[in-house]
Design an enzyme around this catalytic site. Structure first.
Site, PDB file in Angstrom:
ATOM      1  CE  LYS A  71      39.385  24.009  35.495  1.00  0.00           C
ATOM      2  NZ  LYS A  71      40.027  23.730  34.173  1.00  0.00           N
TER       3      LYS A  71
ATOM      4  CB  CYS B 280      46.297  27.184  32.897  1.00  0.00           C
ATOM      5  SG  CYS B 280      44.684  27.522  32.136  1.00  0.00           S
TER       6      CYS B 280
HETATM    7  C1  LIG Z   1      43.787  25.032  34.397  1.00  0.00           C
HETATM    8  C2  LIG Z   1      43.521  25.442  33.167  1.00  0.00           C
HETATM    9  C3  LIG Z   1      43.560  24.555  32.005  1.00  0.00           C
HETATM   10  C4  LIG Z   1      42.545  24.587  31.076  1.00  0.00           C
HETATM   11  C5  LIG Z   1      41.404  25.540  31.145  1.00  0.00           C
HETATM   12  O1  LIG Z   1      40.775  25.673  32.217  1.00  0.00           O
HETATM   13  O2  LIG Z   1      41.180  26.197  30.091  1.00  0.00           O
HETATM   14  N1  LIG Z   1      42.601  23.796  29.976  1.00  0.00           N
HETATM   15  C6  LIG Z   1      43.638  22.923  29.770  1.00  0.00           C
HETATM   16  O3  LIG Z   1      43.696  22.193  28.754  1.00  0.00           O
HETATM   17  N2  LIG Z   1      44.646  22.864  30.683  1.00  0.00           N
HETATM   18  C7  LIG Z   1      44.654  23.639  31.800  1.00  0.00           C
HETATM   19  O4  LIG Z   1      45.633  23.538  32.597  1.00  0.00           O
END
Ligand SMILES: C=Cc1c(C(=O)O)[nH]c(=O)[nH]c1=O
Length: 311
Positions: free
Chosen positions: A44, A130
């Site tokens: 993550k 993000c």
């Molecule tokens: C790292 C945050 C991301 C997230 C998130 O943590 O909300 N959601 C996504 O679809 N892509 C992201 O790059």
């Protein structure tokens, strides 16, 4: 028939793995991916300090995919570096990806210094896309910011590093961002992240599906495939051959994996389908990809990689 691949000089037994943000938040999830048919895992996206993320519900499956506004929940970079350090000792010779994201250049540099101070031997994925931190724009759409960040990053960091980009929707934008990226010794470009700030509605309840940002969130899944394939193909044609491509977005079966590779992907990542099906999806997708390759008489992915025909 082999689905092995290579990224940044590292060899992988398979060309399918998780996308950052899916099945990679906790040690338990990373263990499950590690023990599956996935080529490897990416963590993550990690920040300097742990984050709770946005209020729930913040993820929802939809008829053709998913919507999420997780808000970058993660245990902090130290947690993931510790996990990967142990994994490197337990399974030597396997290469792991650590995703990270700062909220400004200084944080990106601080994160990379922390990686340099660790025994991490794998590949860094810098997330420039993000879409779900309220008040923070997706860096990938700010070309000056991308330039500034990459100049600072490559002044400091010499080990393999790729970037995760948002989807682009304009051929001139592909030309512009590719011209910037070609100036840097990137290991790869990972296209695409979710389509930012979509909105899915529950007509029966007359309501949005997720709580953060009035229901606005990143769109993943089948909706995403045409955009993902376009970004992979556009970048393959524009980027120096030294910059590899990871294709992410809209994969549901082996044919979708085949299509990403045909467009130029050296590795394919899965998000929504992994979230919905669990780590068994890697065995299914690998089996289905091999069936497509067998039917077409391909022994390895390099025989068709980037060979998409135009009319
Ligand atoms: C790292 C945050 C991301 C997230 C998130 O943590 O909300 N959601 C996504 O679809 N892509 C992201 O790059």
């Amino acid at each position: 028939i082999s689905t092995r691949t290579h990224i940044a000089g590292f060899n992988f037994d398979n060309c399918i793995m998780n996308a950052a943000g899916v099945y990679d938040y906790s040690a338990e999830e990373l263990d499950a991916v590690q023990q599956s048919a996935a080529a490897t895992f990416v963590t993550k996206s990690a920040t300097l300090v742990p984050r709770e993320g946005n209020p729930e519900p913040r993820y929802c499956n939809t008829p053709y995919g998913s919507i999420n506004s997780m808000g970058l929940p993660n245990f902090g970079l130290a947690y993931y570096l510790d996990y990967v350090s142990a994994a490197q000792r337990q399974v030597p010779g396997k290469t792991y990806f650590v995703s990270l994201t700062g909220f400004n250049v200084e944080e990106d540099i601080a994160l990379l210094r922390q990686v340099q101070a660790s025994d991490f031997e794998g590949i860094v994925e810098l997330n420039l896309s993000c879409p779900n931190v309220p008040g923070k724009p997706q860096t990938g759409y700010d070309f000056e910011a991308v330039t500034r960040i990459l100049e600072a990053v490559f002044d400091l960091y010499r080990a393999p590093l790729g970037i995760k980009l948002p989807p682009y929707f304009d051929l001139v934008h592909f030309d512009q961002i590719a011209a910037i990226l070609n100036r840097f010794p990137l290991a790869y470009v990972n296209s695409v992240n979710s389509i930012g700030n979509g909105l899915c509605v529950d007509a029966a309840a007359e309501s949005v599906l997720i709580k953060p940002k009035q229901g606005f969130g990143g769109i993943g899944g089948a909706y995403l495939k045409p955009t993902a394939l376009a970004n992979v193909f556009a970048f393959r044609q524009r980027l120096n051959s030294s910059i590899q491509i990871i294709g992410t977005g809209g994969v549901q079966n082996g044919t979708d994996v085949f299509e990403h590779i045909l467009c130029g992907a050296d590795m394919v990542q899965v998000g929504t389908v992994l979230h919905q099906e669990g780590v068994a999806v890697f065995e299914r997708l690998t089996r289905e990809l091999k069936a497509v390759m067998a039917q077409k008489g391909y022994g390895g992915i390099d025989e068709f990689k980037g060979r998409l025909k135009t009319l």
